[in-house]
Design a protein around this motif. Sequence first.
Motif, PDB file in Angstrom:
ATOM      1  N   ARG A   1     -31.561  58.975  14.258  1.00  0.00           N
ATOM      2  CA  ARG A   1     -32.464  59.167  13.130  1.00  0.00           C
ATOM      3  C   ARG A   1     -32.000  58.428  11.881  1.00  0.00           C
ATOM      4  O   ARG A   1     -32.662  58.494  10.842  1.00  0.00           O
ATOM      5  CB  ARG A   1     -32.654  60.664  12.872  1.00  0.00           C
ATOM      6  N   ARG A   2     -30.889  57.722  12.003  1.00  0.00           N
ATOM      7  CA  ARG A   2     -30.369  56.903  10.904  1.00  0.00           C
ATOM      8  C   ARG A   2     -30.247  55.432  11.287  1.00  0.00           C
ATOM      9  O   ARG A   2     -30.106  54.570  10.419  1.00  0.00           O
ATOM     10  CB  ARG A   2     -29.031  57.468  10.447  1.00  0.00           C
ATOM     11  N   LEU A   3     -30.320  55.161  12.578  1.00  0.00           N
ATOM     12  CA  LEU A   3     -30.310  53.804  13.107  1.00  0.00           C
ATOM     13  C   LEU A   3     -31.577  53.626  13.932  1.00  0.00           C
ATOM     14  O   LEU A   3     -32.295  54.597  14.192  1.00  0.00           O
ATOM     15  CB  LEU A   3     -29.063  53.589  13.971  1.00  0.00           C
ATOM     16  N   THR A   4     -31.857  52.408  14.366  1.00  0.00           N
ATOM     17  CA  THR A   4     -33.092  52.195  15.129  1.00  0.00           C
ATOM     18  C   THR A   4     -32.845  51.764  16.574  1.00  0.00           C
ATOM     19  O   THR A   4     -33.787  51.617  17.341  1.00  0.00           O
ATOM     20  CB  THR A   4     -33.982  51.156  14.424  1.00  0.00           C
ATOM     21  N   THR A   5     -31.588  51.557  16.936  1.00  0.00           N
ATOM     22  CA  THR A   5     -31.234  51.227  18.311  1.00  0.00           C
ATOM     23  C   THR A   5     -29.755  51.536  18.529  1.00  0.00           C
ATOM     24  O   THR A   5     -28.977  51.592  17.567  1.00  0.00           O
ATOM     25  CB  THR A   5     -31.516  49.736  18.624  1.00  0.00           C
ATOM     26  N   ILE A   6     -29.386  51.749  19.770  1.00  0.00           N
ATOM     27  CA  ILE A   6     -27.984  51.912  20.161  1.00  0.00           C
ATOM     28  C   ILE A   6     -27.779  51.175  21.474  1.00  0.00           C
ATOM     29  O   ILE A   6     -28.629  51.233  22.367  1.00  0.00           O
ATOM     30  CB  ILE A   6     -27.594  53.399  20.318  1.00  0.00           C
ATOM     31  N   GLU A   7     -26.656  50.478  21.561  1.00  0.00           N
ATOM     32  CA  GLU A   7     -26.267  49.825  22.811  1.00  0.00           C
ATOM     33  C   GLU A   7     -25.435  50.824  23.621  1.00  0.00           C
ATOM     34  O   GLU A   7     -24.378  51.266  23.161  1.00  0.00           O
ATOM     35  CB  GLU A   7     -25.449  48.574  22.498  1.00  0.00           C
TER      36      GLU A   7
ATOM     37  N   PHE B   1     -37.484  54.936  18.973  1.00  0.00           N
ATOM     38  CA  PHE B   1     -36.112  54.492  19.170  1.00  0.00           C
ATOM     39  C   PHE B   1     -36.012  53.675  20.453  1.00  0.00           C
ATOM     40  O   PHE B   1     -36.778  53.879  21.399  1.00  0.00           O
ATOM     41  CB  PHE B   1     -35.178  55.705  19.255  1.00  0.00           C
ATOM     42  N   VAL B   2     -35.041  52.726  20.477  1.00  0.00           N
ATOM     43  CA  VAL B   2     -34.851  51.878  21.656  1.00  0.00           C
ATOM     44  C   VAL B   2     -33.357  51.773  21.979  1.00  0.00           C
ATOM     45  O   VAL B   2     -32.531  51.601  21.084  1.00  0.00           O
ATOM     46  CB  VAL B   2     -35.441  50.465  21.437  1.00  0.00           C
ATOM     47  N   PHE B   3     -33.036  51.867  23.260  1.00  0.00           N
ATOM     48  CA  PHE B   3     -31.674  51.653  23.746  1.00  0.00           C
ATOM     49  C   PHE B   3     -31.574  50.282  24.405  1.00  0.00           C
ATOM     50  O   PHE B   3     -32.509  49.841  25.084  1.00  0.00           O
ATOM     51  CB  PHE B   3     -31.299  52.684  24.813  1.00  0.00           C
ATOM     52  N   SER B   4     -30.441  49.633  24.250  1.00  0.00           N
ATOM     53  CA  SER B   4     -30.094  48.533  25.137  1.00  0.00           C
ATOM     54  C   SER B   4     -29.036  49.052  26.102  1.00  0.00           C
ATOM     55  O   SER B   4     -28.352  50.035  25.806  1.00  0.00           O
ATOM     56  CB  SER B   4     -29.574  47.320  24.362  1.00  0.00           C
TER      57      SER B   4
END
Length: 250
Positions: free
Chosen positions: A39-45, A70-73
């Motif tokens: 909720r503070r970033l827009t993606t996480i690897e 939100f999107v994950f890599s």
Amino acid sequence: MSSAQQIRVGVGGWVFPPWRGVFYPPGLPQARELGYASRRLTTIEINGTFYGPQKPSSYQRWHDETPEDFVFSLKVPRVATHRSDLAGAGPVFERFVASGIVELRDKLGPILWQFPANIPIDEGALAAFLELLPDHIDGRALRHAVEFRRSGVATAPVIKLLRHHEVALVVDDSRPDFEITADFVYVHLRRCADDEPDGYPSDALDVWAQRLRERSARDVSDCFVYFISGAKIRAPAAAQALLQRLTAAA
């Protein structure tokens, strides 16, 4: 879609004890850290996939704990790329795609293939490897990015090969000029400094924000940026500072 929406910024992973009390509020249960970070970033690897398989139930939980947009890599298991017989990696691809990543659904972003620095890469073997990359999963198109940790690999013929397969070449601090090889950009920023509250000097973040805005406006549909390595304790602050610049300019 605005530039701020197209340019996603985050960090590598979310379980890092030194972030507790710095990025995460004191006393926040570990089970709620992903919800807080997302909720503070827009993606996480997701890094855990690099070291071993994850359960379908884990992917489902990560999907459910994060915001709708939100999107994950995903970092592919190292057994796929830390090998000399790249053309023989097909079974690893199949196991990875069948491991439950589909449970991320619309939050499944780029898939990262990281090649190590200690194994030479033959152009022919790389071509065979790229031919094996899966195109779709459950009707959803997959996007791939490659990172070469060995210097000198990204030659003109390799760049041409990546463009042919529409695979992104990972950009980093040492390659800031962007070789566009796909319809998206994937960036690793590795130089967070402990003595910089926002990880990077303000002017360096300004420059990256401008680079990313220009690329998203001209050449690509999406950008994915991750602050990793360096003084990792500063990575969330760096990501938030870059997001603030991108949002302010939108």
